[in-house]
Motif scaffolding. Structure first.
Motif, short mmCIF file in Angstrom:
data_model
loop_
_atom_site.label_atom_id
_atom_site.label_comp_id
_atom_site.label_asym_id
_atom_site.label_seq_id
_atom_site.Cartn_x
_atom_site.Cartn_y
_atom_site.Cartn_z
N LEU A 1 0.76 -1.21 -0.21
CA LEU A 1 0.00 -0.08 0.03
C LEU A 1 0.99 1.38 0.10
O LEU A 1 0.52 2.12 -0.78
N ILE A 2 2.00 1.22 0.85
CA ILE A 2 2.91 2.58 0.74
C ILE A 2 3.60 2.57 -0.49
O ILE A 2 3.84 3.59 -0.86
N GLY A 3 4.23 1.33 -0.82
CA GLY A 3 4.90 1.53 -2.10
C GLY A 3 4.13 1.84 -3.34
O GLY A 3 4.90 2.30 -4.26
N ALA A 4 2.96 1.66 -3.47
CA ALA A 4 2.27 1.93 -4.55
C ALA A 4 2.23 3.53 -4.87
O ALA A 4 2.29 3.94 -6.03
N ALA A 5 2.54 4.33 -3.63
CA ALA A 5 2.76 5.75 -3.91
C ALA A 5 4.02 5.89 -4.66
O ALA A 5 4.04 6.97 -5.70
N SER A 6 5.09 5.25 -4.33
CA SER A 6 6.37 5.53 -5.02
C SER A 6 6.37 5.13 -6.59
O SER A 6 6.95 5.78 -7.47
#
Length: 507
Positions: A110-115
């Protein structure tokens, strides 16, 4: 000189470098960048989930002989992301760190999808057009155009080539042939590995000598078929053992928040292993997927940024979770046997436990399919960066492709312990370069997101024009020449709007 002892010394030495780089530098940087862009984009990876799916059906924005669609670009990036690590890697994380690693894997997706959104949007903004109508791009390209540092782009490109074309592709080939050990115990010494290597390089050569268009077509066929088949088996296993789910999730969450264990050694804890598995499986922020994202012909860079965020979900929340569920059902049913296994044997026994011996045959097929798609996706990334370094070299490209095929064949017949460590180190270098670059250039991706959001609120199909973002470093595409008539949003009207529009935060 004792070459075996020298090789072991190099394996140990590179392993220490690899461990230090990932544990104390790269994981921390990846998590920081992911959280930072989640905040700056206001959770774009959650807000625009619906758009991620709707953009898959968009037709090519600008037709060209070798340009590819948004869906085909998604399949190329997913082909590289989804590999043997999605099967054996999950089992290794669970066996080594505990079931709680699965929870942290989900969170990091979920967090990495922003990167992933930021880097892929930047790749679209700074892509270039080739002679035959194809698009190329990626971190090397936006480092040069956005930061004006071609030398750093070249360093990134070489790190990616060494990592993907010669490191990871050799490893994928090794994993494919080693899956035959169940059927042929002496496969490595009786000529089977050589035979597999020859067949594999013939099939790979057919694809890679066909160029980006053929690569995208092949991956858009293989990836959906193998993913659907794998998901069907996982869902059947889960439904057939639905009574075990409370115990499965209870075990995962209990292990995930075992703070006494975490405090005892964070570097090797369930949290760290889950973070590694989540981030390094889906490659979010690592600088690899943007090479595929740049090839899509779309009307707005943000559209492909959203599609590539979806690829992270496909890899981790879907494929990795399928592996996790099969392993965990076996784990709660026979904890003693499960705890004694690791990697591929753990997955094979987990599937065997659920659907019988046919499950082992299915996993063997899945390994071949997943690994072959990764070979193709990894090569595509390497070729893009080779073309960046050597712009016009027809015979050089032929030599490069032959060397890539040689690395695949070598991987079939040799152990790749040293190559694995070296590939990890090269990937670490390219990831650090890319993460710093997207932190410095991220404001332009955020500006593009503001532009996309504004047009969506106005009920339009977003169309991007570089001149609509004041101060943006010059890019080759996204000029008036790239814009066809969009019906309700004709070019003339759009240009007039863009001329007076100031992107929020860049006034």
């Amino acid at each position: 000189m004792d070459f075996e002892k020298l090789n072991q010394m190099l394996v140990d030495w590179t392993g220490e470098i690899d461990g230090f780089m990932y544990t104390y530098i790269l994981v921390i940087l990846l998590v920081f960048v992911g959280i930072y862009f989640t905040i700056r984009t206001k959770g774009v990876q959650i807000r625009y989930i619906k758009d991620m799916f709707t953009q898959l059906t968009e037709k090519k924005h600008v037709e060209g002989e070798k340009s590819i669609s948004s869906f085909q670009a998604l399949m190329v990036s997913t082909a590289s992301r989804v590999g043997t690590g999605n099967i054996a890697g999950i089992a290794t994380a669970v066996a080594t760190g505990g079931p709680g690693a699965i929870f942290w894997m989900w969170l990091m997706a979920l967090i990495g999808a922003a990167s992933a959104f930021i880097e892929s949007t930047l790749a679209q903004i700074y892509k270039i057009r080739g002679k035959e109508g194809e698009f190329r791009g990626g971190p090397a390209y936006y480092i040069q155009q956005g930061l004006g540092q071609r030398w750093l782009g070249i360093i990134f490109a070489w790190a990616l080539i060494l990592c993907f074309a010669f490191g990871f592709n050799g490893l994928q080939a090794f994993n494919m042939t080693s899956a035959l050990e169940y059927y042929i115990p002496d496969y490595a010494s009786n000529g089977t590995a050589i035979g597999v290597g020859i067949v594999l390089i013939v099939f790979t050569a057919f694809v890679i000598f066909g160029g980006a268009k053929r690569i995208s077509i092949i991956t858009s066929i293989i990836v959906p078929i193998m993913a659907i088949a794998y998901i069907v088996v996982a869902v059947w296993t889960t439904v057939a053992n639905i009574g075990e789910l409370p115990a499965v999730f209870g075990t995962i969450f209990q292990s995930a928040f075992n703070f006494q264990s975490i405090a005892g050694g964070f570097a090797g804890s369930v949290v760290m292993l889950g973070i590694k598995r989540g981030l390094f499986s889906n490659e979010a922020g690592m600088g690899s997927a943007p090479n595929a994202a740049a090839t899509a012909s779309v009307s707005h860079p943000v559209k492909q940024g959203l599609v590539q965020s979806l690829s992270v979900y496909i890899d981790t929340l879907l494929i990795c979770t399928c592996s996790a569920m099969m392993v965990m059902i076996f784990w709660v049913q026979d904890p003693a046997l499960a705890a004694s296994l690791n990697g591929m044997p753990l997955v094979q026994m987990a599937v065997n436990n659920s659907i019988g011996e046919i499950g082992i045959h299915f996993i063997t097929f899945a390994i071949f399919a997943f690994a072959f798609s990764s070979l193709i996706g990894n090569y595509f990334y390497a070729e893009t960066n080779f073309r960046y370094i050597f712009k016009h070299t027809k015979w050089g490209m032929v030599v490069f492709r032959v060397l890539c095929l040689a690395a695949i064949f070598y991987g079939c017949v040799n152990s790749f312990d040293l190559a694995w460590n070296l590939a990890d180190i090269f990937m670490g270098f390219m990831a650090i370069i890319n993460l710093v670059a997207i932190l410095l250039l991220g404001k332009w991706a955020l500006a593009a997101l503001d532009d996309y959001t504004r047009q969506r609120k106005e009920g339009k199909d977003p169309v991007f024009l570089a001149s609509s973002v004041p101060g943006m470093p010059a890019c080759e595409c996204w000029t008036t020449a790239d814009l066809p008539d969009y019906g309700d949003n004709p070019v003339g009207e759009y240009i007039e709007e863009a001329a007076s529009f100031e992107v929020e935060g860049l006034k």
